[in-house]
Design a protein around this motif. Structure first.
Motif, PDB file in Angstrom:
ATOM      1  N   ASP A 118       0.831  -1.204   0.000  1.00 39.09           N
ATOM      2  CA  ASP A 118       0.000   0.000   0.000  1.00 39.09           C
ATOM      3  C   ASP A 118       0.867   1.257   0.000  1.00 39.09           C
ATOM      4  O   ASP A 118       0.557   2.243  -0.682  1.00 39.09           O
ATOM      5  CB  ASP A 118      -0.919   0.014   1.218  1.00 39.09           C
ATOM      6  CG  ASP A 118      -2.048  -1.003   1.119  1.00 39.09           C
ATOM      7  OD1 ASP A 118      -2.316  -1.470  -0.015  1.00 39.09           O
ATOM      8  OD2 ASP A 118      -2.639  -1.336   2.157  1.00 39.09           O
ATOM      9  N   ALA A 121       2.293   1.725  -3.484  1.00 43.17           N
ATOM     10  CA  ALA A 121       1.273   2.148  -4.439  1.00 43.17           C
ATOM     11  C   ALA A 121       0.853   3.599  -4.217  1.00 43.17           C
ATOM     12  O   ALA A 121       0.515   4.311  -5.174  1.00 43.17           O
ATOM     13  CB  ALA A 121       0.060   1.225  -4.338  1.00 43.17           C
ATOM     14  N   SER A 122       0.881   4.056  -2.957  1.00 46.61           N
ATOM     15  CA  SER A 122       0.447   5.414  -2.640  1.00 46.61           C
ATOM     16  C   SER A 122       1.515   6.465  -2.893  1.00 46.61           C
ATOM     17  O   SER A 122       1.238   7.656  -2.879  1.00 46.61           O
ATOM     18  CB  SER A 122       0.013   5.493  -1.171  1.00 46.61           C
ATOM     19  OG  SER A 122       1.127   5.326  -0.310  1.00 46.61           O
ATOM     20  N   SER A 126       8.849   4.305  -2.933  1.00 48.04           N
ATOM     21  CA  SER A 126       8.851   4.111  -4.385  1.00 48.04           C
ATOM     22  C   SER A 126       9.595   2.870  -4.851  1.00 48.04           C
ATOM     23  O   SER A 126       9.412   2.426  -5.980  1.00 48.04           O
ATOM     24  CB  SER A 126       9.478   5.332  -5.064  1.00 48.04           C
ATOM     25  OG  SER A 126      10.838   5.481  -4.641  1.00 48.04           O
ATOM     26  N   PHE A 146       8.413   0.909  -8.131  1.00 48.79           N
ATOM     27  CA  PHE A 146       6.991   1.166  -8.366  1.00 48.79           C
ATOM     28  C   PHE A 146       6.771   2.400  -9.236  1.00 48.79           C
ATOM     29  O   PHE A 146       5.702   2.554  -9.816  1.00 48.79           O
ATOM     30  CB  PHE A 146       6.259   1.311  -7.035  1.00 48.79           C
ATOM     31  CG  PHE A 146       5.921  -0.010  -6.398  1.00 48.79           C
ATOM     32  CD1 PHE A 146       4.621  -0.482  -6.374  1.00 48.79           C
ATOM     33  CD2 PHE A 146       6.918  -0.795  -5.834  1.00 48.79           C
ATOM     34  CE1 PHE A 146       4.311  -1.705  -5.805  1.00 48.79           C
ATOM     35  CE2 PHE A 146       6.628  -2.019  -5.245  1.00 48.79           C
ATOM     36  CZ  PHE A 146       5.319  -2.481  -5.241  1.00 48.79           C
ATOM     37  N   SER A 149       7.387   0.884 -12.663  1.00 53.31           N
ATOM     38  CA  SER A 149       6.674  -0.391 -12.825  1.00 53.31           C
ATOM     39  C   SER A 149       7.618  -1.470 -13.369  1.00 53.31           C
ATOM     40  O   SER A 149       7.357  -2.108 -14.387  1.00 53.31           O
ATOM     41  CB  SER A 149       5.465  -0.221 -13.764  1.00 53.31           C
ATOM     42  OG  SER A 149       4.542   0.692 -13.229  1.00 53.31           O
ATOM     43  N   THR A 173       2.476  -6.934  -7.007  1.00 52.79           N
ATOM     44  CA  THR A 173       2.530  -5.574  -7.545  1.00 52.79           C
ATOM     45  C   THR A 173       1.215  -5.209  -8.245  1.00 52.79           C
ATOM     46  O   THR A 173       0.724  -4.082  -8.119  1.00 52.79           O
ATOM     47  CB  THR A 173       3.708  -5.410  -8.519  1.00 52.79           C
ATOM     48  OG1 THR A 173       3.651  -6.445  -9.518  1.00 52.79           O
ATOM     49  CG2 THR A 173       5.032  -5.496  -7.790  1.00 52.79           C
ATOM     50  N   HIS A 174       0.626  -6.151  -8.969  1.00 59.13           N
ATOM     51  CA  HIS A 174      -0.628  -5.873  -9.662  1.00 59.13           C
ATOM     52  C   HIS A 174      -1.768  -5.715  -8.660  1.00 59.13           C
ATOM     53  O   HIS A 174      -2.665  -4.858  -8.850  1.00 59.13           O
ATOM     54  CB  HIS A 174      -0.959  -6.992 -10.650  1.00 59.13           C
ATOM     55  CG  HIS A 174      -2.164  -6.712 -11.492  1.00 59.13           C
ATOM     56  ND1 HIS A 174      -3.437  -7.124 -11.122  1.00 59.13           N
ATOM     57  CD2 HIS A 174      -2.316  -6.039 -12.669  1.00 59.13           C
ATOM     58  CE1 HIS A 174      -4.306  -6.733 -12.032  1.00 59.13           C
ATOM     59  NE2 HIS A 174      -3.664  -6.066 -12.977  1.00 59.13           N
ATOM     60  N   HIS A 176      -1.685  -4.425  -5.742  1.00 57.46           N
ATOM     61  CA  HIS A 176      -1.642  -3.130  -5.056  1.00 57.46           C
ATOM     62  C   HIS A 176      -1.682  -1.934  -6.008  1.00 57.46           C
ATOM     63  O   HIS A 176      -2.006  -0.825  -5.574  1.00 57.46           O
ATOM     64  CB  HIS A 176      -0.385  -3.045  -4.185  1.00 57.46           C
ATOM     65  CG  HIS A 176      -0.466  -3.874  -2.939  1.00 57.46           C
ATOM     66  ND1 HIS A 176      -1.127  -3.463  -1.814  1.00 57.46           N
ATOM     67  CD2 HIS A 176       0.016  -5.112  -2.654  1.00 57.46           C
ATOM     68  CE1 HIS A 176      -1.058  -4.395  -0.878  1.00 57.46           C
ATOM     69  NE2 HIS A 176      -0.368  -5.401  -1.360  1.00 57.46           N
ATOM     70  N   THR A 177      -1.324  -2.130  -7.250  1.00 58.99           N
ATOM     71  CA  THR A 177      -1.259  -0.981  -8.173  1.00 58.99           C
ATOM     72  C   THR A 177      -2.200  -1.092  -9.365  1.00 58.99           C
ATOM     73  O   THR A 177      -2.527  -0.079  -9.989  1.00 58.99           O
ATOM     74  CB  THR A 177       0.167  -0.812  -8.724  1.00 58.99           C
ATOM     75  OG1 THR A 177       0.482  -1.920  -9.586  1.00 58.99           O
ATOM     76  CG2 THR A 177       1.184  -0.731  -7.593  1.00 58.99           C
ATOM     77  N   GLN A 179      -1.240  -2.333 -12.022  1.00 57.67           N
ATOM     78  CA  GLN A 179      -0.346  -2.215 -13.174  1.00 57.67           C
ATOM     79  C   GLN A 179       0.378  -3.534 -13.446  1.00 57.67           C
ATOM     80  O   GLN A 179       0.635  -4.325 -12.535  1.00 57.67           O
ATOM     81  CB  GLN A 179       0.711  -1.121 -12.916  1.00 57.67           C
ATOM     82  CG  GLN A 179       0.129   0.248 -12.616  1.00 57.67           C
ATOM     83  CD  GLN A 179      -0.598   0.828 -13.816  1.00 57.67           C
ATOM     84  OE1 GLN A 179      -0.140   0.721 -14.957  1.00 57.67           O
ATOM     85  NE2 GLN A 179      -1.739   1.448 -13.555  1.00 57.67           N
TER      86      GLN A 179
END
Length: 245
Positions: A118, A121-122, A126, A146, A149, A173-174, A176-177, A179
């Motif tokens: 989190d 993602a926020s 990074s 992040f 990506s 990663t997907h 939370h983002t 992406q």
């Protein structure tokens, strides 16, 4: 101790002699019956001896090195958005991926992995770096950026990770983002012996996050690299011990 330190005497070069002298001087200030101060786990001081041999470094040493990097980053204001996890982090992600459909990822057991994802993602953080065990007896480095990506993977022997190895990272990663992350190679020294994967994977991680301070270790200088880490561990222990006195 005499047997273990014999390798110091066999090292060649002015840098090796300088490191050996500094280490011997520092060791005179340490009680071998005590434990190391300033690390996440207070391990016995005697564990230091492995750095001065060709023995495989253990989880103890790997986490000591990661502790040192984490503290170094704390003194770099521009690098505060980089997180360094311990060697067990990847294992949590594997378990989370395996049970995700059951809803257990929302439980307390995975709180650290969830909060880290989190934060990444926020934008609070990074980049995250950690070391991973592959093929049961080998270590590699992972950096997940992040902002770009990108999942970076560095291995001192094998160019690519085992089949399916990055699946859990792509899921995490997907999740939370939202992406899809691309994969790239992490620059790392190619290993020319049977005992340097832990050191070289750590070195690849440090070089990626602090390239000007941590150059890549040449394969011919891995023993000196181990001695440098040993000296750093001793210096940090002595510094923390003095602050507690």
């Amino acid at each position: 101790m005499e047997r273990r330190t014999q390798l110091w005497k066999n090292e060649e070069g002015e840098e090796a002699r300088r490191l050996v002298t500094k280490i011997y001087n520092a060791l005179t200030c340490i009680s071998w019956s005590g434990k190391l101060s300033g690390f996440a786990v207070a391990e016995p001081v005697v564990e230091l001896t492995a750095y001065a041999t060709d023995e495989w470094l253990s989880d103890v040493h790997e986490n000591q090195m990661l502790d040192l990097l984490r503290r170094r980053l704390q003194h770099q204001p521009q690098q505060k958005k980089i997180e360094i996890e311990n060697i067990y982090f990847y294992g949590f992600l594997i378990k989370a991926y395996e049970i995700y459909s059951s809803g257990e990822y929302k439980g307390r057991y995975f709180a650290c992995a969830r909060e880290t994802g989190d934060a990444m993602a926020s934008g609070l953080s990074s980049c995250i770096g950690f070391l991973v065990n592959v093929y049961s007896n080998h270590w590699a480095a992972v950096v997940i950026n992040f902002e770009s990506s990108t999942i970076f993977y560095g291995d001192s022997i094998y160019k690519k990770p085992p089949t399916g190895f990055l699946t859990a990272l792509h899921w995490w990663t997907h999740h939370h983002t939202g992406q899809h992350f691309k994969e790239e190679s992490l620059i790392i020294t190619h290993q020319q012996d049977s005992f340097s994967c832990r050191l070289l994977s750590f070195n690849a991680l440090t070089h990626h996050v602090l390239p000007s301070e941590y150059p890549l270790i040449p394969a011919s200088q891995v023993r000196n690299g181990r001695l440098k880490v040993m000296l750093d561990v001793i210096d940090w222990h002595l510094d923390q011990a003095r602050s507690l006195a």
